[in-house]
Design a protein around this motif. Structure first.
Motif, PDB file in Angstrom:
ATOM      1  N   LEU A 135      38.663  -2.153  31.798  1.00 28.59           N
ATOM      2  CA  LEU A 135      37.921  -3.176  31.066  1.00 28.59           C
ATOM      3  C   LEU A 135      38.851  -3.948  30.130  1.00 28.59           C
ATOM      4  O   LEU A 135      39.914  -3.464  29.735  1.00 28.59           O
ATOM      5  N   SER A 136      38.425  -5.146  29.758  1.00 30.54           N
ATOM      6  CA  SER A 136      39.157  -5.913  28.755  1.00 30.54           C
ATOM      7  C   SER A 136      39.008  -5.235  27.392  1.00 30.54           C
ATOM      8  O   SER A 136      38.162  -4.340  27.203  1.00 30.54           O
ATOM      9  N   GLY A 137      39.814  -5.668  26.408  1.00 25.18           N
ATOM     10  CA  GLY A 137      39.734  -5.088  25.072  1.00 25.18           C
ATOM     11  C   GLY A 137      38.358  -5.225  24.459  1.00 25.18           C
ATOM     12  O   GLY A 137      37.826  -4.275  23.868  1.00 25.18           O
ATOM     13  N   GLY A 138      37.756  -6.394  24.604  1.00 27.07           N
ATOM     14  CA  GLY A 138      36.421  -6.614  24.061  1.00 27.07           C
ATOM     15  C   GLY A 138      35.380  -5.747  24.735  1.00 27.07           C
ATOM     16  O   GLY A 138      34.481  -5.198  24.082  1.00 27.07           O
ATOM     17  N   GLU A 139      35.480  -5.600  26.059  1.00 24.18           N
ATOM     18  CA  GLU A 139      34.538  -4.765  26.805  1.00 24.18           C
ATOM     19  C   GLU A 139      34.697  -3.293  26.420  1.00 24.18           C
ATOM     20  O   GLU A 139      33.717  -2.556  26.317  1.00 24.18           O
ATOM     21  N   GLN A 140      35.949  -2.878  26.187  1.00 19.95           N
ATOM     22  CA  GLN A 140      36.181  -1.503  25.746  1.00 19.95           C
ATOM     23  C   GLN A 140      35.572  -1.251  24.372  1.00 19.95           C
ATOM     24  O   GLN A 140      35.052  -0.169  24.100  1.00 19.95           O
ATOM     25  N   GLN A 141      35.638  -2.257  23.485  1.00 19.08           N
ATOM     26  CA  GLN A 141      35.021  -2.099  22.167  1.00 19.08           C
ATOM     27  C   GLN A 141      33.511  -1.992  22.296  1.00 19.08           C
ATOM     28  O   GLN A 141      32.874  -1.186  21.620  1.00 19.08           O
ATOM     29  N   MET A 142      32.926  -2.814  23.170  1.00 20.53           N
ATOM     30  CA  MET A 142      31.491  -2.707  23.425  1.00 20.53           C
ATOM     31  C   MET A 142      31.136  -1.317  23.955  1.00 20.53           C
ATOM     32  O   MET A 142      30.123  -0.731  23.559  1.00 20.53           O
ATOM     33  N   LEU A 143      31.982  -0.786  24.822  1.00 16.66           N
ATOM     34  CA  LEU A 143      31.738   0.543  25.389  1.00 16.66           C
ATOM     35  C   LEU A 143      31.861   1.622  24.314  1.00 16.66           C
ATOM     36  O   LEU A 143      31.063   2.557  24.273  1.00 16.66           O
ATOM     37  N   ALA A 144      32.848   1.487  23.432  1.00 15.88           N
ATOM     38  CA  ALA A 144      33.037   2.473  22.368  1.00 15.88           C
ATOM     39  C   ALA A 144      31.830   2.501  21.427  1.00 15.88           C
ATOM     40  O   ALA A 144      31.354   3.574  21.029  1.00 15.88           O
ATOM     41  N   ILE A 145      31.319   1.323  21.082  1.00 18.79           N
ATOM     42  CA  ILE A 145      30.126   1.246  20.235  1.00 18.79           C
ATOM     43  C   ILE A 145      28.923   1.846  20.976  1.00 18.79           C
ATOM     44  O   ILE A 145      28.152   2.619  20.411  1.00 18.79           O
ATOM     45  N   SER A 146      28.804   1.496  22.241  1.00 15.83           N
ATOM     46  CA  SER A 146      27.670   1.991  23.043  1.00 15.83           C
ATOM     47  C   SER A 146      27.719   3.505  23.189  1.00 15.83           C
ATOM     48  O   SER A 146      26.677   4.177  23.123  1.00 15.83           O
ATOM     49  N   ARG A 147      28.907   4.039  23.406  1.00 18.44           N
ATOM     50  CA  ARG A 147      29.049   5.504  23.533  1.00 18.44           C
ATOM     51  C   ARG A 147      28.547   6.196  22.263  1.00 18.44           C
ATOM     52  O   ARG A 147      27.853   7.210  22.326  1.00 18.44           O
ATOM     53  N   ALA A 148      28.900   5.632  21.097  1.00 19.49           N
ATOM     54  CA  ALA A 148      28.430   6.207  19.825  1.00 19.49           C
ATOM     55  C   ALA A 148      26.920   6.091  19.694  1.00 19.49           C
ATOM     56  O   ALA A 148      26.250   7.010  19.202  1.00 19.49           O
ATOM     57  N   LEU A 149      26.356   4.981  20.143  1.00 14.11           N
ATOM     58  CA  LEU A 149      24.907   4.779  20.042  1.00 14.11           C
ATOM     59  C   LEU A 149      24.126   5.750  20.926  1.00 14.11           C
ATOM     60  O   LEU A 149      22.971   6.063  20.644  1.00 14.11           O
ATOM     61  N   MET A 150      24.762   6.237  21.982  1.00 13.22           N
ATOM     62  CA  MET A 150      24.080   7.172  22.884  1.00 13.22           C
ATOM     63  C   MET A 150      23.756   8.499  22.211  1.00 13.22           C
ATOM     64  O   MET A 150      22.935   9.267  22.710  1.00 13.22           O
ATOM     65  N   ALA A 151      24.370   8.759  21.072  1.00 11.90           N
ATOM     66  CA  ALA A 151      24.042   9.969  20.312  1.00 11.90           C
ATOM     67  C   ALA A 151      22.826   9.753  19.415  1.00 11.90           C
ATOM     68  O   ALA A 151      22.423  10.670  18.704  1.00 11.90           O
ATOM     69  N   ARG A 152      22.255   8.534  19.460  1.00 15.32           N
ATOM     70  CA  ARG A 152      21.117   8.157  18.604  1.00 15.32           C
ATOM     71  C   ARG A 152      21.409   8.405  17.120  1.00 15.32           C
ATOM     72  O   ARG A 152      20.685   9.142  16.445  1.00 15.32           O
TER      73      ARG A 152
END
Length: 235
Positions: A135-152
Motif C-alpha cells: 500500500l501507499s504511505g497514506g493507505e498504510q496510515q489508514m490501515l494502521a488507524i483502522s487496525r486500532a479501531l478494530m479493538a473498539r
C-alpha cells in the motif's frame, strides 16, 4: 476519562518525562504538540504501558493503569497507532484488521466493524486482499488507524499520523480523525508535529518542551498564541 498526574518516565538513567500532568474528558480530541525529542511519544508509551512511569499515576475511567500490562490496557479500551504505522507488511489488509481484533471474541461484531471500516476507508475495501506492505504511505496510515479501531477503543492514541505523507493525504487523514471522533464519539489523544492541523481539529491542546508541559489551553487560544505561532506554526 484519562488523567496523568506528575508522571516521571525514564529510559535507564535518562529522564524523558519530568512531572507530566494531563487530563482528557470523554469525547474530546486533545493534541500534544512539541519539537522532536520533547517527550510526546514517551507520553503515549507511558499511557499504553510500554514505557511505564517510574513515579506518578495514570487513571483511565477511574481505574489506575500505571502498573498494568499493555495487553490489559488494550482490553480496558485504549488503542495506540504507533509512529511510522508499523502494519504487518506481509499480511493482507483484512488480516491486519483481524489482528486488531485479536483480543475480541464476538465474531459478528468483528465482521460488522470491518464493514464499517470499509465504509470509512473505501480504498481499503478495494485493497482488502492486498498485502499491507504494497500500500501507499497514506493507505498504510489508514490501515494502521483502522487496525486500532478494530479493538473498539474508548480512547485512541495517535502518534504522528501525518509523518511522511503528502499534504493532500495529510488533510484527508485529519478529516477522517475528526469524523471518527464525531460519529463514534471515540476520544482521541493526538501527538503531532503538524501543530496547525492538529489544533484545527482538537478541542484542547498541550505544549511539551524537554519532558514538561509548558502550556495548556483550548485549541483556538493556542492557535492565536504568539509564542506558539513562532515556535510551532511558522508564523
Amino acid at each position: 476519562m484519562l488523567k496523568l498526574a506528575n508522571i516521571q518516565t525514564y529510559y535507564g538513567n535518562i529522564q524523558a518525562l519530568k512531572g507530566v500532568s494531563i487530563a482528557i474528558s470523554a469525547g474530546e480530541i486533545i493534541t500534544l504538540i512539541g519539537a522532536n525529542g520533547a517527550g510526546k511519544t514517551t507520553t503515549l508509551m507511558s499511557i499504553s504501558g510500554i514505557a511505564p512511569p517510574r513515579t506518578g499515576e495514570i487513571h483511565f475511567m477511574g481505574e489506575p493503569i500505571h502498573q498494568v500490562s499493555p495487553d490489559q490496557i488494550v482490553q480496558m479500551g485504549i488503542s495506540q497507532v504507533p509512529e511510522g504505522r508499523r502494519i504487518f507488511p506481509l499480511l493482507t489488509v483484512a488480516e491486519n484488521l483481524d489482528m486488531g481484533a485479536f483480543l475480541r471474541k464476538d465474531k459478528d461484531g468483528i465482521r460488522q466493524d470491518m464493514e464499517h471500516i470499509f465504509d470509512l476507508f473505501p480504498i481499503l475495501a478495494q485493497r482488502r486482499t492486498q498485502a499491507g506492505g504494497t500500500l501507499s504511505g497514506g493507505e498504510q496510515q489508514m490501515l494502521a488507524i483502522s487496525r486500532a479501531l478494530m479493538a473498539r477503543p474508548k480512547l485512541l492514541l495517535l502518534d504522528e499520523p501525518s509523518l511522511g505523507l503528502a499534504p493532500l493525504v495529510i488533510r484527508q487523514i485529519f478529516e477522517i480523525i475528526g469524523k471518527i471522533n464525531r460519529e463514534s464519539n471515540t476520544t482521541i489523544f493526538l501527538v503531532e508535529q503538524n501543530a496547525n492541523l492538529a489544533l484545527q481539529i482538537a478541542h484542547r491542546g498541550y505544549v511539551m518542551e524537554n519532558g514538561r508541559i509548558t502550556l495548556a489551553d483550548n485549541a483556538a487560544a493556542l492557535l492565536s498564541n504568539e509564542d506558539v505561532k513562532k515556535a510551532y506554526l511558522g508564523i
